[in-house]
Design an enzyme around this catalytic site. Sequence first.
Site, PDB file in Angstrom:
ATOM      1  N   ASN A   1     -25.932  -2.432 -11.369  1.00 19.23           N
ATOM      2  CA  ASN A   1     -24.643  -2.106 -11.935  1.00 19.23           C
ATOM      3  C   ASN A   1     -24.596  -0.605 -12.070  1.00 19.23           C
ATOM      4  O   ASN A   1     -25.425  -0.041 -12.772  1.00 19.23           O
ATOM      5  CB  ASN A   1     -24.567  -2.750 -13.322  1.00 19.23           C
ATOM      6  CG  ASN A   1     -23.232  -3.335 -13.607  1.00 19.23           C
ATOM      7  OD1 ASN A   1     -22.403  -3.442 -12.714  1.00 19.23           O
ATOM      8  ND2 ASN A   1     -23.019  -3.704 -14.844  1.00 19.23           N
TER       9      ASN A   1
ATOM     10  N   CYS B   1     -32.984   9.598 -22.648  1.00 24.81           N
ATOM     11  CA  CYS B   1     -32.801   8.414 -21.798  1.00 24.81           C
ATOM     12  C   CYS B   1     -33.897   7.388 -22.062  1.00 24.81           C
ATOM     13  O   CYS B   1     -35.078   7.712 -21.993  1.00 24.81           O
ATOM     14  CB  CYS B   1     -32.811   8.838 -20.322  1.00 24.81           C
ATOM     15  SG  CYS B   1     -32.964   7.450 -19.190  1.00 24.81           S
TER      16      CYS B   1
ATOM     17  N   ARG C   1       3.704   1.645  -1.792  1.00 29.65           N
ATOM     18  CA  ARG C   1       4.545   1.838  -2.995  1.00 29.65           C
ATOM     19  C   ARG C   1       3.980   2.971  -3.853  1.00 29.65           C
ATOM     20  O   ARG C   1       2.774   3.218  -3.862  1.00 29.65           O
ATOM     21  CB  ARG C   1       4.637   0.513  -3.753  1.00 29.65           C
ATOM     22  CG  ARG C   1       3.702   0.323  -4.910  1.00 29.65           C
ATOM     23  CD  ARG C   1       3.501  -1.137  -5.202  1.00 29.65           C
ATOM     24  NE  ARG C   1       2.078  -1.389  -5.261  1.00 29.65           N
ATOM     25  CZ  ARG C   1       1.423  -1.672  -6.384  1.00 29.65           C
ATOM     26  NH1 ARG C   1       2.047  -1.772  -7.517  1.00 29.65           N
ATOM     27  NH2 ARG C   1       0.131  -1.853  -6.371  1.00 29.65           N
TER      28      ARG C   1
ATOM     29  N   HIS D   1     -34.377  11.011 -13.192  1.00 25.42           N
ATOM     30  CA  HIS D   1     -33.153  10.606 -13.883  1.00 25.42           C
ATOM     31  C   HIS D   1     -31.900  10.885 -13.049  1.00 25.42           C
ATOM     32  O   HIS D   1     -30.878  10.202 -13.183  1.00 25.42           O
ATOM     33  CB  HIS D   1     -33.079  11.366 -15.216  1.00 25.42           C
ATOM     34  CG  HIS D   1     -31.944  10.980 -16.096  1.00 25.42           C
ATOM     35  ND1 HIS D   1     -31.981   9.864 -16.905  1.00 25.42           N
ATOM     36  CD2 HIS D   1     -30.720  11.552 -16.288  1.00 25.42           C
ATOM     37  CE1 HIS D   1     -30.831   9.770 -17.572  1.00 25.42           C
ATOM     38  NE2 HIS D   1     -30.052  10.786 -17.217  1.00 25.42           N
TER      39      HIS D   1
ATOM     40  N   GLN E   1     -31.415  -4.687 -12.192  1.00 24.51           N
ATOM     41  CA  GLN E   1     -31.924  -5.773 -13.025  1.00 24.51           C
ATOM     42  C   GLN E   1     -32.256  -6.989 -12.178  1.00 24.51           C
ATOM     43  O   GLN E   1     -31.761  -7.130 -11.056  1.00 24.51           O
ATOM     44  CB  GLN E   1     -30.877  -6.154 -14.069  1.00 24.51           C
ATOM     45  CG  GLN E   1     -30.483  -4.983 -14.951  1.00 24.51           C
ATOM     46  CD  GLN E   1     -29.670  -5.437 -16.140  1.00 24.51           C
ATOM     47  OE1 GLN E   1     -30.061  -6.334 -16.881  1.00 24.51           O
ATOM     48  NE2 GLN E   1     -28.514  -4.831 -16.320  1.00 24.51           N
TER      49      GLN E   1
ATOM     50  N   HIS F   1     -31.399   2.424 -11.862  1.00 22.58           N
ATOM     51  CA  HIS F   1     -32.097   1.191 -12.234  1.00 22.58           C
ATOM     52  C   HIS F   1     -31.248  -0.022 -11.890  1.00 22.58           C
ATOM     53  O   HIS F   1     -30.033   0.076 -11.728  1.00 22.58           O
ATOM     54  CB  HIS F   1     -32.429   1.176 -13.728  1.00 22.58           C
ATOM     55  CG  HIS F   1     -31.233   0.978 -14.621  1.00 22.58           C
ATOM     56  ND1 HIS F   1     -30.300   1.970 -14.843  1.00 22.58           N
ATOM     57  CD2 HIS F   1     -30.804  -0.101 -15.323  1.00 22.58           C
ATOM     58  CE1 HIS F   1     -29.362   1.519 -15.663  1.00 22.58           C
ATOM     59  NE2 HIS F   1     -29.629   0.247 -15.961  1.00 22.58           N
TER      60      HIS F   1
ATOM     61  N   LYS G   1      -9.027  -0.459  -9.452  1.00 26.49           N
ATOM     62  CA  LYS G   1      -8.251  -1.683  -9.274  1.00 26.49           C
ATOM     63  C   LYS G   1      -8.493  -2.579 -10.483  1.00 26.49           C
ATOM     64  O   LYS G   1      -9.635  -2.757 -10.907  1.00 26.49           O
ATOM     65  CB  LYS G   1      -8.687  -2.407  -8.008  1.00 26.49           C
ATOM     66  CG  LYS G   1      -7.987  -3.755  -7.823  1.00 26.49           C
ATOM     67  CD  LYS G   1      -8.406  -4.438  -6.548  1.00 26.49           C
ATOM     68  CE  LYS G   1      -7.861  -5.853  -6.456  1.00 26.49           C
ATOM     69  NZ  LYS G   1      -6.392  -5.922  -6.397  1.00 26.49           N
TER      70      LYS G   1
ATOM     71  N   CYS H   1     -36.312   6.953 -18.819  1.00 26.90           N
ATOM     72  CA  CYS H   1     -37.140   8.027 -18.266  1.00 26.90           C
ATOM     73  C   CYS H   1     -38.609   7.814 -18.657  1.00 26.90           C
ATOM     74  O   CYS H   1     -38.905   7.219 -19.693  1.00 26.90           O
ATOM     75  CB  CYS H   1     -36.656   9.378 -18.778  1.00 26.90           C
ATOM     76  SG  CYS H   1     -35.339  10.101 -17.771  1.00 26.90           S
TER      77      CYS H   1
ATOM     78  N   CYS I   1     -21.918   0.460 -17.109  1.00 30.61           N
ATOM     79  CA  CYS I   1     -23.310   0.911 -17.111  1.00 30.61           C
ATOM     80  C   CYS I   1     -23.345   2.343 -17.630  1.00 30.61           C
ATOM     81  O   CYS I   1     -22.939   3.277 -16.929  1.00 30.61           O
ATOM     82  CB  CYS I   1     -23.899   0.842 -15.708  1.00 30.61           C
ATOM     83  SG  CYS I   1     -25.602   1.422 -15.657  1.00 30.61           S
ATOM     84  N   SER I   2     -23.777   2.503 -18.874  1.00 28.22           N
ATOM     85  CA  SER I   2     -23.684   3.821 -19.511  1.00 28.22           C
ATOM     86  C   SER I   2     -24.841   4.733 -19.139  1.00 28.22           C
ATOM     87  O   SER I   2     -24.752   5.942 -19.290  1.00 28.22           O
ATOM     88  CB  SER I   2     -23.600   3.655 -21.023  1.00 28.22           C
ATOM     89  OG  SER I   2     -24.662   2.834 -21.453  1.00 28.22           O
TER      90      SER I   2
ATOM     91  N   ASP J   1     -35.750  -5.765 -22.947  1.00 21.19           N
ATOM     92  CA  ASP J   1     -35.994  -5.872 -24.389  1.00 21.19           C
ATOM     93  C   ASP J   1     -34.951  -6.749 -25.082  1.00 21.19           C
ATOM     94  O   ASP J   1     -35.199  -7.281 -26.155  1.00 21.19           O
ATOM     95  CB  ASP J   1     -36.000  -4.473 -25.032  1.00 21.19           C
ATOM     96  CG  ASP J   1     -37.088  -3.579 -24.438  1.00 21.19           C
ATOM     97  OD1 ASP J   1     -38.243  -4.048 -24.337  1.00 21.19           O
ATOM     98  OD2 ASP J   1     -36.789  -2.433 -24.052  1.00 21.19           O
TER      99      ASP J   1
ATOM    100  N   HIS K   1     -29.503   6.732 -15.229  1.00 21.82           N
ATOM    101  CA  HIS K   1     -30.839   6.620 -14.636  1.00 21.82           C
ATOM    102  C   HIS K   1     -30.844   5.504 -13.577  1.00 21.82           C
ATOM    103  O   HIS K   1     -30.388   4.401 -13.862  1.00 21.82           O
ATOM    104  CB  HIS K   1     -31.875   6.328 -15.726  1.00 21.82           C
ATOM    105  CG  HIS K   1     -33.273   6.566 -15.261  1.00 21.82           C
ATOM    106  ND1 HIS K   1     -34.056   7.609 -15.715  1.00 21.82           N
ATOM    107  CD2 HIS K   1     -34.022   5.923 -14.338  1.00 21.82           C
ATOM    108  CE1 HIS K   1     -35.216   7.588 -15.087  1.00 21.82           C
ATOM    109  NE2 HIS K   1     -35.236   6.561 -14.257  1.00 21.82           N
TER     110      HIS K   1
ATOM    111  N   HIS L   1     -27.926 -11.979  -2.417  1.00 20.65           N
ATOM    112  CA  HIS L   1     -27.883 -13.438  -2.482  1.00 20.65           C
ATOM    113  C   HIS L   1     -28.960 -13.971  -1.552  1.00 20.65           C
ATOM    114  O   HIS L   1     -28.956 -13.666  -0.356  1.00 20.65           O
ATOM    115  CB  HIS L   1     -26.489 -13.958  -2.072  1.00 20.65           C
ATOM    116  CG  HIS L   1     -25.521 -13.955  -3.215  1.00 20.65           C
ATOM    117  ND1 HIS L   1     -24.161 -14.043  -3.046  1.00 20.65           N
ATOM    118  CD2 HIS L   1     -25.740 -13.895  -4.559  1.00 20.65           C
ATOM    119  CE1 HIS L   1     -23.583 -14.028  -4.244  1.00 20.65           C
ATOM    120  NE2 HIS L   1     -24.515 -13.935  -5.168  1.00 20.65           N
TER     121      HIS L   1
ATOM    122  N   ALA M   1       0.826  -1.208   0.000  1.00 20.46           N
ATOM    123  CA  ALA M   1       0.000   0.000   0.000  1.00 20.46           C
ATOM    124  C   ALA M   1       0.861   1.258   0.000  1.00 20.46           C
ATOM    125  O   ALA M   1       0.413   2.330  -0.341  1.00 20.46           O
ATOM    126  CB  ALA M   1      -0.941  -0.004   1.194  1.00 20.46           C
TER     127      ALA M   1
HETATM  128 ZN   LIG Z   1     -23.137 -14.136  -1.301  1.00 22.57          ZN
HETATM  129 ZN   LIG Z   2     -33.595   8.690 -17.323  1.00 23.58          ZN
END
Ligand SMILES: [Zn+2]
Ligand SMILES: [Zn+2]
Length: 356
Positions: free
Chosen positions: A157, A52, A31, A117, A172, A170, A315, A55, A164-165, A78, A168, A285, A29
């Site tokens: 994400n 978006c 260096r 958003h 999954q 969200h 990292k 939205c 993740c571009s 989709d 907004h 999980h 740590a």
């Molecule tokens: Zn786990």
């Molecule tokens: Zn949005």
Amino acid sequence: MELGNLYKEPHCRFNPLTRDWVLVSPHRAERPWQGQVETAKAASTLRYDPTCYLCPGNERAGGARNPKYENIFVFNNDFAALKPEVQPARHDDSGRGLLLSESEAGICKVVCFSPRHDLTLARMTVPEITSLVDIWAKEYSEIGSLPYIGYVQIFENRGEIMGCSNPHPHGQIWANQTVPNEPRKEQESQKAYFEKNHACLLCDYLESETQKGIRVVVENAHFAVVVPFWAVWPFEVLLLSKRHVGDLGSLDPATRTGLADILKQLTTRYDNLFQISFPYSMGFHQAPTDGEAHSEWHLHAHFYPPLLRSATVRKFMVGYEMLAGPQRDITPEAAAATLRNLDATHYAERLRQRNL
Ligand SMILES: [Zn+2]
Ligand SMILES: [Zn+2]
Ligand SMILES: [Zn+2]
């Protein structure tokens, strides 16, 4: 050797959930760093972005149009990676398991946390996040009750650095016929521990962590967040239910509010660490939905943030890590202390109050 000295020298730590080891090299740590320097991008300030696809009222890439939703919006992805109707098949080309494949049915959904958003979990209110917890719980139970679904993975994400571009808010939900690799490993470990010790692996682990406190980041009456002893990512955390419960669907209303509160506390500290909207992959999980009882399962969430020492220095998992095993420099104890000592109020909120 004394524990204090062991932790100062290169050593390996065991992850009882996956039964993998991580190499910890605290001396590194110090260096000098000559790695990548990126520029931090300003967070989105638009409440509504006409371009978006998440939205309210906007058209998605697949051609569907979002309703003018006012709270939380769930829809089928989709471009889903999994489909419900798949012809069951299994093929072993070599006859010896060398070229083995099996059909896999499933469902992919997208959950918009808010019509706004510009919000994130850290900037949403506890009641707003509680509504999201309710939706996650409902989706886990409903999707999990489908006969061909054995496991429900809820995840988020966040940030371009994580691929993740869209900013907004969200997440999954991907649900599979079979239990995927990571939960399957944890399933086997929890079961083996339960059979050997007649106790829950994560209940026991949480007890030892809250006794010591050195790796605890935040806690409330219902949940605790720790940098796990075996953490791989610099600011990785494990969010644990204090009560032994296997899934979100089994949480009572007070506990759901407790989960919303701890999610806000954690993500606020994450944002305050480098004063940016902190990127990460997170996910719950939970007990598989394959029809078994799974009393060994303990509800938890993992957060894996990629950042190391600034808003732009990440990292990388390369070289030794790809070929041999994970390695970290900053100790989990140091990372926990850093996160724990951060301000409980979001930096943007402090800025706003100062400018009033
Ligand atoms: Zn786990
Ligand atoms: Zn949005
Ligand atoms: Zn437990």
